[in-house]
Write an enzyme that holds these catalytic residues in place. Structure first.
Site, PDB file in Angstrom:
ATOM      1  N   SER A 186      -9.629   1.627   3.389  1.00 22.92           N
ATOM      2  CA  SER A 186      -8.792   2.420   2.516  1.00 22.92           C
ATOM      3  C   SER A 186      -7.813   1.600   1.683  1.00 22.92           C
ATOM      4  CB  SER A 186      -8.017   3.440   3.348  1.00 22.92           C
ATOM      5  OG  SER A 186      -7.133   2.775   4.232  1.00 22.92           O
ATOM      6  N   LYS A 221       0.848  -1.197   0.000  1.00 23.03           N
ATOM      7  CA  LYS A 221       0.000   0.000   0.000  1.00 23.03           C
ATOM      8  C   LYS A 221       0.886   1.249   0.000  1.00 23.03           C
ATOM      9  CE  LYS A 221      -3.782   1.881   2.879  1.00 23.03           C
ATOM     10  NZ  LYS A 221      -4.644   1.554   4.037  1.00 23.03           N
ATOM     11  N   SER A 245      -9.507  -1.003   7.453  1.00 26.57           N
ATOM     12  CA  SER A 245      -9.032  -0.818   6.075  1.00 26.57           C
ATOM     13  C   SER A 245      -8.377  -2.021   5.419  1.00 26.57           C
ATOM     14  CB  SER A 245      -8.070   0.359   6.009  1.00 26.57           C
ATOM     15  OG  SER A 245      -8.814   1.541   6.004  1.00 26.57           O
TER      16      SER A 245
HETATM   17  N1  GLN Z   1     -12.705   3.586   6.981  1.00 25.21           N
HETATM   18  C1  GLN Z   1     -12.061   3.939   8.221  1.00 25.21           C
HETATM   19  C2  GLN Z   1     -11.728   5.402   8.232  1.00 25.21           C
HETATM   20  O1  GLN Z   1     -12.000   6.045   7.270  1.00 25.21           O
HETATM   21  C3  GLN Z   1     -10.861   3.088   8.423  1.00 25.21           C
HETATM   22  C4  GLN Z   1      -9.643   3.591   7.782  1.00 25.21           C
HETATM   23  C5  GLN Z   1      -8.464   2.728   8.031  1.00 25.21           C
HETATM   24  O2  GLN Z   1      -8.570   1.659   8.632  1.00 25.21           O
HETATM   25  N2  GLN Z   1      -7.311   3.211   7.580  1.00 25.21           N
HETATM   26  O3  GLN Z   1     -11.206   5.913   9.197  1.00 25.21           O
END
Ligand code: GLN
Length: 477
Positions: free
Chosen positions: A150, A75, A174
């Site tokens: 994400s 990532k 994420s």
């Molecule tokens: N969707 C969650 C957020 O927007 C989780 C993001 C993540 O785990 N990096 O904070």
């Protein structure tokens, strides 16, 4: 956008890394040509937009390491020496770190090949990959839908066979949510199990790095390679790393599996509930103990998560000031103007929203009302899980309340976007390990994910039950 379906199988003459390594050993597969095939495929699927960049081939060593021959994507929030690290943000579009993240270095040490950096929500803030400055990522199973976020690029890359496995990061879901949306496996390790050195901080007390792949065995191999103490991350755990890949096959063991009533609420999609209940029934028939449990503070978890993570993010992201990292924009005179011009043009809307929210939460007069209170909720949520683990080995829930939604469907409504995390964020508040396991399709043929949660450092149990689901339960359904 038109819907088109990509043929995902069969692509390569192996189903897992183990099979691939057997082919390499017997001379039936050549690593170098396999790597070129991946690069060709990445190009052919450019419209999915899963990659922000590909890296030059680092060379291969076929016979030695745990991950020899494995082609892995990371990532784009993980540093890889002298290559652009963007975090899918305009503010870092010219930044190249002078060092490599420990997790990526450990992949290389295990003789993996790192193919490139995957697209993600900007600074990992999002649930659909739509906040990326590098553009949206399409779900390869149905390109009119989001891949989740994400780590959406990592999930899409694995699902479309653009790599053997990928690293994602999970602050509130994420890894698990995009794994669930793209029909693959994704494991968020215990907080501190994998070194965060070289990971761009979003919310430092939540962030975890973990593997995403097409089989449980592959998840185990990658986790084994990246886990363990690192002198460069003082929060990393010094507990020894189990031989995850060898411990998978304990299929005779009977587990006590907790089903929390708070995760089977009204709003959950009908065919998700049905599928999860079918799996639970089969586990029961095979002699596992299914136990109803309660995690009473669940309803406060997502609110506490967004208070605490935005507070940490507002502090972590203060470093992007036009001086230390990335771009500098100066439209007006003084240094304060330069800071705000840089941040105004470098950050996207979601990141700005979170920085403002977090700054407000930490400001004098509001700190006690929001930040301190949310810390207390965090402790209560963690205690719910610890109490449950006195009674059960694992907790089983759906990974998400719905399957992959359509592109654009939630962009204008941050609150409904945040609600797609309700089943994943509580786990991060407590630092527990959890995994998303694909367990079938809904009525639109979109993947359904089942979440397994274990006590701290219970990754082995997660993997064992995931293996059981993959190789036994799913075949019976
Ligand atoms: N969707 C969650 C957020 O927007 C989780 C993001 C993540 O785990 N990096 O904070």
């Amino acid at each position: 956008m038109a819907t088109d379906t990509i043929s995902l199988h069969p692509v390569f003459p192996y189903r897992s890394l183990k099979e691939k390594q057997a082919l390499i050993k017997t001379g039936k597969l050549c690593i170098d040509s396999n790597v070129s095939e991946f690069f060709k495929r990445i190009q052919a699927f450019e419209h999915i937009n899963a990659f922000n960049a590909t890296f030059p081939f680092q060379g291969s060593n076929s016979q030695i390491g745990l991950l020899s021959g494995a082609c892995i994507a990371i990532k784009d929030v993980l540093s890889f020496k002298d290559t652009n690290l963007t975090c899918s943000s305009d503010i870092l579009r010219n930044y190249a770190p002078p060092y490599t993240a420990t997790s990526a270095q450990r992949l290389l040490n295990a003789d993996a090949i790192i193919l490139g950096a995957t697209n993600c929500d900007e600074f990992a803030m999002g649930s659909s990959n739509e906040t990326s400055a590098s553009g949206i990522v399409l779900n390869p199973i149905d390109t009119s839908r989001v891949p989740g976020g994400s780590s959406g690029g990592s999930a899409a890359a694995v699902a479309a066979s653009l790599c053997d496995a990928a690293l994602g990061t999970d602050t509130g879901g994420s890894i698990r949510q995009p794994a669930s949306y793209c029909g693959i496996y994704g494991l968020k390790p215990t907080y501190s199990r994998v070194s965060r050195y070289g990971l761009t901080a979003f919310a430092s007390s939540f962030d975890s790095i973990g593997p995403m792949a097409k089989t449980t065995e592959d998840i185990a191999l990658v986790l084994q390679a990246i886990a363990g103490f690192d002198p460069l991350d003082s929060t990393s755990s010094s507990l020894p790393v189990p031989e995850y890949a060898a411990l998978l096959y304990d299929c005779d063991k009977k587990y006590r599996i907790g089903i929390p009533k708070e995760y089977f609420i009204d709003g959950i999609q009908g065919d998700i509930r049905k599928r999860i209940e079918e799996v639970i029934q089969l586990l029961k028939e095979q002699g596992h103990d299914i136990i109803s449990i309660s995690l009473p503070h669940t309803e406060f978890a997502t609110a506490a998560y967004y208070i605490l993570t935005t507070a940490e993010a507002s502090s972590n992201l203060s470093r992007y000031d036009g001086v230390k990292y990335g771009i500098r924009v100066q439209k007006r005179g003084g240094i304060n103007d330069m800071y705000s011009d840089t941040r105004e043009s470098g950050f996207g809307n979601e990141v700005k929203r979170r920085i403002m929210l977090g700054t407000y939460i930490l400001s004098a007069g509001y700190y006690d009302a929001y930040y301190r209170k949310a810390q207390k909720v965090r402790r209560l949520v963690q205690k719910d899980f610890l109490d449950a683990f006195a009674e059960v080995d694992l907790i089983l829930t759906p990974t998400t309340p719905e399957t992959a939604f359509r592109l654009g469907e939630k962009v204008q409504n941050p609150l409904s976007m945040y609600l797609s995390d309700i089943f994943t964020t509580p786990v991060n508040l407590g630092g527990f390990p959890a995994m998303s396991v694909p367990v079938g399709l809904d009525s639109n043929n979109m993947p359904i994910g089942l979440q397994l949660i274990a006590n701290h450092f219970g990754e082995t149990q997660l993997l064992q039950v995931s293996y059981l689901l993959e190789n036994n339960i799913m075949k019976a359904l």
